[in-house]
Design a protein around this motif. Structure first.
Motif, PDB file in Angstrom:
ATOM      1  N   ARG A 227       1.097  -0.827   0.011  1.00  0.00           N
ATOM      2  CA  ARG A 227       0.287   0.325  -0.024  1.00  0.00           C
ATOM      3  C   ARG A 227       0.836   1.193  -0.032  1.00  0.00           C
ATOM      4  O   ARG A 227       1.817   0.871   0.583  1.00  0.00           O
ATOM      5  N   LEU A 228       0.815   2.283  -0.617  1.00  0.00           N
ATOM      6  CA  LEU A 228       0.440   3.939  -0.484  1.00  0.00           C
ATOM      7  C   LEU A 228       0.391   4.334   1.006  1.00  0.00           C
ATOM      8  O   LEU A 228      -0.399   4.341   1.684  1.00  0.00           O
TER       9      LEU A 228
ATOM     10  N   ILE B  44       6.844  -0.275  -5.418  1.00  0.00           N
ATOM     11  CA  ILE B  44       5.577  -0.010  -5.742  1.00  0.00           C
ATOM     12  C   ILE B  44       5.791   0.844  -6.967  1.00  0.00           C
ATOM     13  O   ILE B  44       6.380   2.168  -7.087  1.00  0.00           O
TER      14      ILE B  44
ATOM     15  N   LEU C 121       4.861   3.656  -9.210  1.00  0.00           N
ATOM     16  CA  LEU C 121       3.684   5.000  -8.973  1.00  0.00           C
ATOM     17  C   LEU C 121       2.770   4.991 -10.752  1.00  0.00           C
ATOM     18  O   LEU C 121       1.869   5.195 -11.166  1.00  0.00           O
TER      19      LEU C 121
ATOM     20  N   THR D  58       0.178   3.601 -11.032  1.00  0.00           N
ATOM     21  CA  THR D  58      -0.439   3.285  -9.300  1.00  0.00           C
ATOM     22  C   THR D  58      -2.152   3.854 -10.530  1.00  0.00           C
ATOM     23  O   THR D  58      -1.907   5.118 -10.891  1.00  0.00           O
ATOM     24  N   SER D  59      -3.020   3.477  -9.802  1.00  0.00           N
ATOM     25  CA  SER D  59      -4.533   4.187 -10.307  1.00  0.00           C
ATOM     26  C   SER D  59      -5.061   5.007  -9.704  1.00  0.00           C
ATOM     27  O   SER D  59      -4.876   4.945  -8.282  1.00  0.00           O
TER      28      SER D  59
ATOM     29  N   THR E 151      -4.524   6.801 -14.404  1.00  0.00           N
ATOM     30  CA  THR E 151      -3.232   6.517 -14.083  1.00  0.00           C
ATOM     31  C   THR E 151      -2.492   7.558 -13.723  1.00  0.00           C
ATOM     32  O   THR E 151      -2.462   8.816 -15.038  1.00  0.00           O
TER      33      THR E 151
ATOM     34  N   PHE F  48      -6.123   5.483  -4.520  1.00  0.00           N
ATOM     35  CA  PHE F  48      -4.814   5.098  -4.546  1.00  0.00           C
ATOM     36  C   PHE F  48      -5.080   3.897  -4.527  1.00  0.00           C
ATOM     37  O   PHE F  48      -4.971   3.076  -3.685  1.00  0.00           O
ATOM     38  N   THR F  49      -4.981   3.377  -6.303  1.00  0.00           N
ATOM     39  CA  THR F  49      -4.383   1.313  -5.773  1.00  0.00           C
ATOM     40  C   THR F  49      -3.187   1.050  -6.516  1.00  0.00           C
ATOM     41  O   THR F  49      -3.322   1.518  -7.935  1.00  0.00           O
ATOM     42  N   THR F  50      -2.658   0.588  -5.844  1.00  0.00           N
ATOM     43  CA  THR F  50      -1.658   0.041  -6.985  1.00  0.00           C
ATOM     44  C   THR F  50      -1.240  -0.926  -7.460  1.00  0.00           C
ATOM     45  O   THR F  50      -2.647  -1.842  -7.882  1.00  0.00           O
TER      46      THR F  50
ATOM     47  N   THR G 225      -5.346  -1.037  -1.463  1.00  0.00           N
ATOM     48  CA  THR G 225      -5.675   0.701  -1.756  1.00  0.00           C
ATOM     49  C   THR G 225      -5.813   1.497  -0.309  1.00  0.00           C
ATOM     50  O   THR G 225      -5.178   0.892   0.430  1.00  0.00           O
TER      51      THR G 225
END
Length: 205
Positions: free
Chosen positions: A61-62, A96, A98, A101-102, A115, A180-182, A187
């Motif tokens: 996760r972020l 991760i 970026l 990431t959406s 995205t 934010f969804t990686t 999420t």
């Protein structure tokens, strides 16, 4: 009570028949064991893959370190034209990216999904100001500032292109949920609330 077999040829035929049946049973048992072993191996592989994906969805996760916005009142009603997020890697997360990431915005103007991109023409900017890679978190100490343009009025940093398919309006007193969804599906959700009265160009949200 027991029949005595006096003919030696008949005694040999009975032994061969028993041996054939025994061999057939051994072959059937071996085939069944092979099927069970293959099935168990497949299930183990599938379980390991499922467990790894589930772990990634939880851990990769972020983390939102801070969030702010740029307020513009030059065109009538003032509104937030840019969102700035300082992001980090959550503890225990793997690398991760970026750029994969959406982002989903849900608020007064509806919903928008896009995205993150390294190109400023897409309405987003990724500035990795602490870390070795431009867009990939490889260490928990890495930090990146992500800028998202909400409207298409034109700003010095993004060149006027808004993120998503259409301009997004975020005015005084409005609220928004940003998710934010990686790439692994993990999420991170952050809520934004714009003060009812904004007195400076840079607003902490």
């Amino acid at each position: 009570m027991f029949e005595t077999i006096l003919d030696e040829e008949e005694r040999g035929q009975v032994g061969i028949g028993t041996l054939i049946v025994f061999i057939a049973m051994v072959l059937v048992a071996a085939i069944a064991a092979g099927v069970l072993i293959n099935t168990a191996g497949f299930l183990q592989t599938q379980a390991e893959a499922t467990g790894e994906e589930s772990t990634q969805q939880v851990s990769d996760r972020l983390q939102v370190v801070s969030q702010s916005g740029t307020f513009d009142d030059s065109q009538g009603n003032g509104q937030i034209v840019e969102l700035d997020f300082v992001l980090a890697q959550s503890p225990g997360a793997s690398n991760i990216d970026l750029s994969e990431t959406s982002v989903e915005l849900i608020g007064e103007s509806g919903q928008a999904t896009f995205t993150l991109s390294e190109s400023s023409g897409d309405g987003t900017i990724i500035d990795m100001f602490k870390g070795e890679n431009n867009v990939v978190f490889t260490d928990s100490s890495d930090r990146a500032q992500v800028t998202i343009t909400l409207d298409d009025g034109g700003t010095p940093t993004t060149g006027g292109a808004n993120a998503g398919d259409s301009a997004y309006v975020l005015e005084e007193g409005d609220s928004m949920v940003v998710t934010f969804t990686t790439a692994s599906g993990a999420t991170t959700t952050s809520e934004i609330r714009v003060p009812s009265t904004v007195v400076s160009e840079s607003v902490r949200l």
